[in-house]
Design an enzyme around this catalytic site. Sequence first.
Site, PDB file in Angstrom:
ATOM      1  N   HIS A  48       3.928 -26.994  50.150  1.00 13.30           N
ATOM      2  CA  HIS A  48       5.203 -26.757  50.836  1.00 13.30           C
ATOM      3  C   HIS A  48       4.932 -26.595  52.320  1.00 13.30           C
ATOM      4  O   HIS A  48       4.740 -25.493  52.822  1.00 13.30           O
ATOM      5  CB  HIS A  48       5.886 -25.508  50.243  1.00 13.30           C
ATOM      6  CG  HIS A  48       7.271 -25.273  50.769  1.00 13.30           C
ATOM      7  ND1 HIS A  48       8.222 -24.534  50.091  1.00 13.30           N
ATOM      8  CD2 HIS A  48       7.875 -25.671  51.905  1.00 13.30           C
ATOM      9  CE1 HIS A  48       9.344 -24.497  50.779  1.00 13.30           C
ATOM     10  NE2 HIS A  48       9.158 -25.172  51.900  1.00 13.30           N
ATOM     11  N   HIS A  54       6.329 -28.690  55.981  1.00 19.48           N
ATOM     12  CA  HIS A  54       7.132 -29.753  56.612  1.00 19.48           C
ATOM     13  C   HIS A  54       6.353 -30.237  57.824  1.00 19.48           C
ATOM     14  O   HIS A  54       6.046 -29.440  58.712  1.00 19.48           O
ATOM     15  CB  HIS A  54       8.486 -29.211  57.060  1.00 19.48           C
ATOM     16  CG  HIS A  54       9.294 -28.615  55.940  1.00 19.48           C
ATOM     17  ND1 HIS A  54      10.308 -29.315  55.308  1.00 19.48           N
ATOM     18  CD2 HIS A  54       9.219 -27.415  55.325  1.00 19.48           C
ATOM     19  CE1 HIS A  54      10.828 -28.538  54.361  1.00 19.48           C
ATOM     20  NE2 HIS A  54      10.195 -27.383  54.339  1.00 19.48           N
ATOM     21  N   HIS A  65      14.128 -27.717  47.519  1.00 18.60           N
ATOM     22  CA  HIS A  65      14.304 -26.347  47.998  1.00 18.60           C
ATOM     23  C   HIS A  65      15.498 -25.768  47.244  1.00 18.60           C
ATOM     24  O   HIS A  65      16.550 -26.426  47.155  1.00 18.60           O
ATOM     25  CB  HIS A  65      14.623 -26.330  49.485  1.00 18.60           C
ATOM     26  CG  HIS A  65      13.459 -26.584  50.393  1.00 18.60           C
ATOM     27  ND1 HIS A  65      12.687 -27.700  50.316  1.00 18.60           N
ATOM     28  CD2 HIS A  65      12.946 -25.827  51.404  1.00 18.60           C
ATOM     29  CE1 HIS A  65      11.738 -27.629  51.256  1.00 18.60           C
ATOM     30  NE2 HIS A  65      11.879 -26.501  51.935  1.00 18.60           N
ATOM     31  N   GLU A  72      16.382 -20.206  48.219  1.00 16.57           N
ATOM     32  CA  GLU A  72      15.759 -19.615  49.414  1.00 16.57           C
ATOM     33  C   GLU A  72      16.778 -18.633  49.996  1.00 16.57           C
ATOM     34  O   GLU A  72      16.555 -17.429  49.993  1.00 16.57           O
ATOM     35  CB  GLU A  72      15.385 -20.702  50.422  1.00 16.57           C
ATOM     36  CG  GLU A  72      14.778 -20.155  51.713  1.00 16.57           C
ATOM     37  CD  GLU A  72      14.484 -21.237  52.769  1.00 16.57           C
ATOM     38  OE1 GLU A  72      15.036 -22.344  52.683  1.00 16.57           O
ATOM     39  OE2 GLU A  72      13.702 -20.927  53.701  1.00 16.57           O
ATOM     40  N   ASP A 123       5.121 -23.638  54.908  1.00 20.23           N
ATOM     41  CA  ASP A 123       6.473 -24.095  55.258  1.00 20.23           C
ATOM     42  C   ASP A 123       6.525 -24.778  56.630  1.00 20.23           C
ATOM     43  O   ASP A 123       6.460 -26.000  56.689  1.00 20.23           O
ATOM     44  CB  ASP A 123       7.477 -22.934  55.183  1.00 20.23           C
ATOM     45  CG  ASP A 123       8.888 -23.390  54.862  1.00 20.23           C
ATOM     46  OD1 ASP A 123       9.089 -24.589  54.607  1.00 20.23           O
ATOM     47  OD2 ASP A 123       9.795 -22.534  54.848  1.00 20.23           O
ATOM     48  N   ASP A 124       6.670 -23.991  57.695  1.00 22.04           N
ATOM     49  CA  ASP A 124       6.756 -24.531  59.061  1.00 22.04           C
ATOM     50  C   ASP A 124       5.830 -23.696  59.941  1.00 22.04           C
ATOM     51  O   ASP A 124       6.285 -22.861  60.723  1.00 22.04           O
ATOM     52  CB  ASP A 124       8.208 -24.448  59.571  1.00 22.04           C
ATOM     53  CG  ASP A 124       9.152 -25.228  58.678  1.00 22.04           C
ATOM     54  OD1 ASP A 124       9.163 -26.471  58.780  1.00 22.04           O
ATOM     55  OD2 ASP A 124       9.836 -24.601  57.852  1.00 22.04           O
TER      56      ASP A 124
HETATM   57  N1  HPA Z   1      14.266 -24.507  54.232  1.00 19.81           N
HETATM   58  C1  HPA Z   1      15.120 -25.519  54.303  1.00 19.81           C
HETATM   59  N2  HPA Z   1      14.930 -26.560  55.092  1.00 19.81           N
HETATM   60  C2  HPA Z   1      13.828 -26.608  55.840  1.00 19.81           C
HETATM   61  C3  HPA Z   1      12.902 -25.587  55.798  1.00 19.81           C
HETATM   62  C4  HPA Z   1      13.126 -24.489  54.928  1.00 19.81           C
HETATM   63  O1  HPA Z   1      12.344 -23.518  54.816  1.00 19.81           O
HETATM   64  N3  HPA Z   1      11.919 -25.932  56.659  1.00 19.81           N
HETATM   65  C5  HPA Z   1      12.226 -27.131  57.179  1.00 19.81           C
HETATM   66  N4  HPA Z   1      13.400 -27.541  56.680  1.00 19.81           N
HETATM   67 ZN    ZN Z   2      10.555 -25.584  53.335  1.00 20.08          ZN
END
Ligand code: HPA
Ligand code: ZN
Length: 339
Positions: free
Chosen positions: A17, A19, A197, A200, A278-279
């Site tokens: 996970h 991006h 996703h 969240e 994630d990011d």
């Molecule tokens: N959630 C949803 N969209 C996203 C995320 C995330 O954590 N990171 C990049 N796009």
């Molecule tokens: Zn994500």
Amino acid sequence: MSGMDEFVRDLPKTELHVHIEGTLEPGMMFGLGERNGFDLPFESVDGVAEAYDFTNLQSFLDIYYQGAAVLQTPGDFYELMAAYLERADADGVRHAEIFFDPQTHTARGIPFEVFMQGFREAIADARSRSGVTADLILCFLRHLSGEDAVATLIAAEPHLDGVIAVGLDSSEVGNPPEPFSEAFQMARELGLKAVAHAGEEGPPEYVVGALDALGVERIDHGVRSLEDSQLVERLRRDQIPLTLCPLSSLALKIVERVEDHVIKEMMDLGLLVSVNSDDPSYFGGYVLDNYSAVTSAFGLSSVNLADLARNSITSSFLDAERKRELAAEVDAVLSGYEG
Ligand code: HPA
Ligand code: ZN
């Protein structure tokens, strides 16, 4: 680096996970912005990092999409992917399944050829340099329509070499999974796997919807699943992987403190959870930093950490033989660890 951090680095892991647009570091954003004559609304590299003070998912996404606009040429996408894979390798990631957001680029007039060429060449070069492997996951943006997702998949069809799955990301609340069922069905008919996703910020119903309407094999985040005991039982029984991202949930105020994250409760319930970033450039940490944060917050043992690394391998789309090899390596690193 602490002894425990070295141990986690040495454990073979996958990252499932992340991006790629979320690995764009402020320094690279500035460099590419200048190179491409693209005016960023920030004064300096430090000014970019200061803007990363998020209140929820949307406040992050606004800045994340703005940052991605500096990416223009195959070389830019190559540089982005190469930097992530170098960092992942340093963290002991042996295999990554990496999200990309094609609609963010095609909407700016950057066609599939451009970003796919950069991604593919960087993945091939990293593999021959360090042995790290990577596959791509094409994500549909859920703030756009199901028809847009179908059109995106049709445009993607000639460029699917290296793509292993489709995913679903972007603004969750108010954007349930069901409108994307046609795009996901088409993807599965093309031989792609499916993830999404869900849960969240959105309710556990979106996790159920992702499983039932989209046929996904893995849930990204899914932290709100615990609100539905029937769903928890299903996730446990079917060992449906959940890709957790502790520092992301902290940065986006899903939790106030790492100690409030559901990861330990999920581990104790027997759910198949993994640790991911994630990011990372926006949320203050790559995968090892995420392991480190939960290790201190919950006092995880070396056995817990080996379980998490093994889960990351089990949860991946690697073939059975590579899974067995990597899992055997986890056992060897664990039995060699004193501390
Ligand atoms: N959630 C949803 N969209 C996203 C995320 C995330 O954590 N990171 C990049 N796009
Ligand atoms: Zn994500």
